[in-house]
Scaffold this motif. Structure first.
Motif, short mmCIF file in Angstrom:
data_model
loop_
_atom_site.label_atom_id
_atom_site.label_comp_id
_atom_site.label_asym_id
_atom_site.label_seq_id
_atom_site.Cartn_x
_atom_site.Cartn_y
_atom_site.Cartn_z
N GLU A 17 -30.77 19.88 -9.98
CA GLU A 17 -31.06 19.99 -11.41
C GLU A 17 -30.38 18.86 -12.18
N ARG A 18 -29.18 18.54 -11.75
CA ARG A 18 -28.42 17.47 -12.40
C ARG A 18 -29.15 16.14 -12.26
N GLU A 20 -32.34 15.70 -11.77
CA GLU A 20 -33.55 15.79 -12.59
C GLU A 20 -33.21 15.52 -14.06
N THR A 21 -32.08 16.04 -14.52
CA THR A 21 -31.65 15.83 -15.91
C THR A 21 -31.38 14.34 -16.16
N TYR A 22 -30.79 13.67 -15.18
CA TYR A 22 -30.57 12.22 -15.30
C TYR A 22 -31.90 11.48 -15.42
N ILE A 51 -29.89 16.93 -23.47
CA ILE A 51 -29.36 16.51 -22.18
C ILE A 51 -27.91 16.98 -22.03
N ALA A 54 -27.80 20.59 -21.30
CA ALA A 54 -28.21 20.85 -19.91
C ALA A 54 -27.05 20.55 -18.96
#
Length: 148
Positions: A17-18, A20-22, A51, A54
Motif C-alpha cells: 500500500e505504501r 502504491e501511495t508513492y 497522501i 494515507a
C-alpha cells in the motif's frame, strides 16, 4: 487476536500500500508540474494532504504490528526490523518531497545547472535509501520465515 502468519501478511500488505501511495504521489506531482508556470497549488496541496494522511494511517498500523510482534509473539528481532524500516520510510518520504521541490525549481529555472545536479544528488540518495529498505525487508522475510 491475530495469528503470527496473518500479522506478517498484513505487514506485507501495508508495505505494498505504501508503494502504491508513492506512485500516486509521483503521478500527482507530475500532473502538478504540467500546470506550471501558473501552478494549480490548491489541487496539489489537497493531494499532499491526502497522501500524508494515507502514510500516517499505514505507519500507525505498522507500529501496532511492531508492538504485537514484540509483546504477543516475543519477537523483538522482527519489531527491530520494523523500527529500522519506519525510520528509512520517513527518510524516503522526506527525500521524495525534496526531489519534487527540486524538479519544480529546475522547471522554473531551466538555465540553472545546479538544479539538475541537485536532482541527480537526491535521486542517488533515494536509490541508496531504497536499497537499504530492500535489505531490511529481506532480513524481515528471512527472520519471520525462520520460525515456520
Amino acid at each position: 487476536m491475530f495469528h503470527f502468519k496473518a500479522l506478517i501478511q498484513r505487514f506485507y500488505h501495508l508495505q505494498s500500500e505504501r508503494l502504491e501511495t508513492y506512485r500516486l504521489f509521483e503521478e500527482g506531482h507530475e500532473a502538478y508540474l504540467r500546470t506550471g508556470p501558473q501552478y494549480d497549488f490548491d489541487h496539489y496541496r489537497q493531494l499532499v494532504h491526502e497522501i500524508t494522511q494515507a502514510f500516517c494511517g499505514i505507519s500507525n498500523e505498522v507500529l501496532q504490528i511492531k508492538e504485537k510482534l514484540h509483546r504477543d509473539f516475543d519477537r523483538p528481532d522482527l519489531s527491530e526490523h520494523i523500527e529500522k524500516l519506519q525510520s528509512k520510510e520517513k527518510e524516503k518520504l522526506e527525500l521524495t518531497a525534496k526531489l519534487q521541490l527540486a524538479r519544480q525549481r529546475a522547471q522554473d529555472h531551466p538555465e540553472d545547472e545546479d538544479c539538475q545536479e541537485k536532482i541527480q544528488e537526491i535521486k542517488h540518495d533515494i536509490i541508496k535509501n531504497k536499497e537499504t529498505l530492500s535489505e531490511i525487508m529481506q532480513d524481515f522475510k528471512y527472520d519471520s520465515e525462520e520460525s515456520d
